[in-house]
Motif scaffolding. Structure first.
Motif, short mmCIF file in Angstrom:
data_model
loop_
_atom_site.label_atom_id
_atom_site.label_comp_id
_atom_site.label_asym_id
_atom_site.label_seq_id
_atom_site.Cartn_x
_atom_site.Cartn_y
_atom_site.Cartn_z
N ALA A 212 -18.25 8.00 -2.13
CA ALA A 212 -16.80 7.96 -1.97
C ALA A 212 -16.05 7.61 -3.26
N LEU A 213 -16.62 6.80 -4.10
CA LEU A 213 -15.89 6.36 -5.29
C LEU A 213 -15.43 7.53 -6.15
N ASP A 214 -16.14 8.63 -6.12
CA ASP A 214 -15.74 9.80 -6.92
C ASP A 214 -14.53 10.52 -6.36
N VAL A 215 -14.22 10.34 -5.07
CA VAL A 215 -13.17 11.15 -4.45
C VAL A 215 -12.11 10.33 -3.69
N VAL A 216 -12.21 9.00 -3.72
CA VAL A 216 -11.30 8.16 -2.92
C VAL A 216 -10.50 7.21 -3.80
N LEU A 217 -9.21 7.12 -3.49
CA LEU A 217 -8.38 6.00 -3.96
C LEU A 217 -8.03 5.22 -2.70
N TRP A 218 -8.32 3.93 -2.72
CA TRP A 218 -8.19 3.06 -1.55
C TRP A 218 -7.05 2.09 -1.80
N PHE A 219 -6.14 2.00 -0.83
CA PHE A 219 -4.98 1.13 -0.95
C PHE A 219 -4.93 0.17 0.23
N SER A 220 -4.51 -1.05 -0.05
CA SER A 220 -4.26 -1.99 1.04
C SER A 220 -3.13 -2.91 0.64
N THR A 221 -2.80 -3.79 1.55
CA THR A 221 -1.66 -4.67 1.34
C THR A 221 -1.98 -6.08 1.78
N ALA A 222 -1.44 -7.02 1.09
CA ALA A 222 -1.68 -8.43 1.42
C ALA A 222 -0.97 -8.82 2.71
N ALA B 17 -4.91 16.71 -1.95
CA ALA B 17 -5.17 15.37 -1.43
C ALA B 17 -5.13 15.37 0.09
N VAL B 18 -5.84 14.41 0.66
CA VAL B 18 -5.82 14.14 2.10
C VAL B 18 -5.47 12.67 2.26
N VAL B 19 -4.48 12.38 3.08
CA VAL B 19 -4.09 11.00 3.36
C VAL B 19 -4.81 10.55 4.62
N ILE C 45 -9.10 11.86 -1.62
CA ILE C 45 -8.77 11.14 -0.39
C ILE C 45 -7.95 9.92 -0.77
N LEU C 46 -6.75 9.83 -0.24
CA LEU C 46 -5.88 8.67 -0.45
C LEU C 46 -5.94 7.84 0.82
N ASP C 47 -6.71 6.76 0.79
CA ASP C 47 -7.01 5.97 1.98
C ASP C 47 -6.09 4.75 2.06
N ASP C 48 -5.09 4.84 2.94
CA ASP C 48 -4.16 3.73 3.17
C ASP C 48 -4.79 2.84 4.24
N TYR C 49 -5.38 1.75 3.81
CA TYR C 49 -6.15 0.85 4.69
C TYR C 49 -5.34 -0.39 5.06
N ALA C 50 -4.03 -0.26 5.08
CA ALA C 50 -3.16 -1.42 5.33
C ALA C 50 -3.48 -2.13 6.64
N SER D 96 0.83 -1.20 0.00
CA SER D 96 0.00 0.00 0.00
C SER D 96 0.87 1.26 0.00
N ARG D 97 2.00 1.23 0.67
CA ARG D 97 2.90 2.39 0.69
C ARG D 97 3.39 2.71 -0.72
N LEU D 98 3.78 1.68 -1.47
CA LEU D 98 4.25 1.91 -2.83
C LEU D 98 3.14 2.45 -3.74
N LEU D 99 1.92 2.01 -3.51
CA LEU D 99 0.81 2.54 -4.29
C LEU D 99 0.53 4.00 -3.93
N LEU D 100 0.69 4.35 -2.66
CA LEU D 100 0.53 5.75 -2.27
C LEU D 100 1.62 6.61 -2.92
N VAL D 101 2.85 6.12 -2.93
CA VAL D 101 3.94 6.82 -3.60
C VAL D 101 3.59 7.02 -5.08
N ALA D 102 3.08 5.98 -5.71
CA ALA D 102 2.71 6.07 -7.12
C ALA D 102 1.59 7.09 -7.34
N ALA D 103 0.63 7.15 -6.42
CA ALA D 103 -0.45 8.14 -6.54
C ALA D 103 0.10 9.55 -6.40
N PHE D 104 1.01 9.77 -5.46
CA PHE D 104 1.64 11.08 -5.34
C PHE D 104 2.33 11.47 -6.64
#
Length: 176
Positions: A127-137, A69-71, A102-107, A3-11
């Motif tokens: 939320a789908l219009d304003v959120v990117l949701w990230f998580s990690t396995a 953006a808001v993390v 909204i960049l939602d790091d849901y790890a 999820s951290r790498l996806l947040l970096v990619a979004a930035f």
């Protein structure tokens, strides 16, 4: 890590040098490192509780701040605070009103054992219009050696970060 790498990619893919990004004052340092890497202006908002964080975001914006953006990171690393559906709804409403993402790091989202259900930003109406949701396995499936992450969001918003992520990740497949 996923999820951290996806947040970096979004930035990298969605924001420009100098853009304001709101982050919790008690944060996972990977978020701050990513913002610094791309020259983003981090705005740290007090975050001892999710209510304090959302109140601080609203105060900043209504006071003239214009974040791109808001993390969010609930359940929070390192504090363990979680966010209610009503707090997420307030944040989604603000994002619609003021045009930020909204960049939602849901790890760590599934790791709150104090309640039976921990909402995520995408569970909120609109939320789908304003959120990117990230998580990690690695956290969601208790598999410490897994470094894969996944992202959910509107196609036009999710395609650039996932393409950027696939370019500098090791292994895995490219998005289709």
């Amino acid at each position: 890590e996923g999820s951290r790498l996806l947040l970096v990619a979004a930035f990298e893919a969605l924001l420009q040098r100098g853009d304001q990004v709101i982050m919790p004052s008690r944060f996972y340092n990977g978020h701050m490192d990513a913002a610094m890497k791309f020259g983003l202006r981090s705005v740290l908002v007090p975050s001892l509780t999710a209510t304090e964080y959302v109140d601080g975001i609203e105060d900043f914006i209504r006071g003239g701040g214009r974040p791109k953006a808001v993390v969010t990171c609930f359940v929070s690393n390192p504090t363990g605070i979680s966010c209610t559906a009503s707090e997420y709804q307030r944040l989604v409403n603000l994002a619609h009103e003021f045009g930020f993402l909204i960049l939602d790091d849901y790890a760590y989202g599934a790791l709150d054992y104090r309640q039976s259900y921990v909402p995520c930003a995408l569970s909120i109406l609109g939320a789908l219009d304003v959120v990117l949701w990230f998580s990690t396995a690695s956290k969601m499936f208790s598999a410490a050696s897994w470094k894969g992450g996944f992202a959910v969001g509107r196609q036009d918003r999710i395609s650039l970060p996932t393409q950027a992520k696939s370019i500098y990740s090791e292994g895995g497949s490219r998005p289709g």
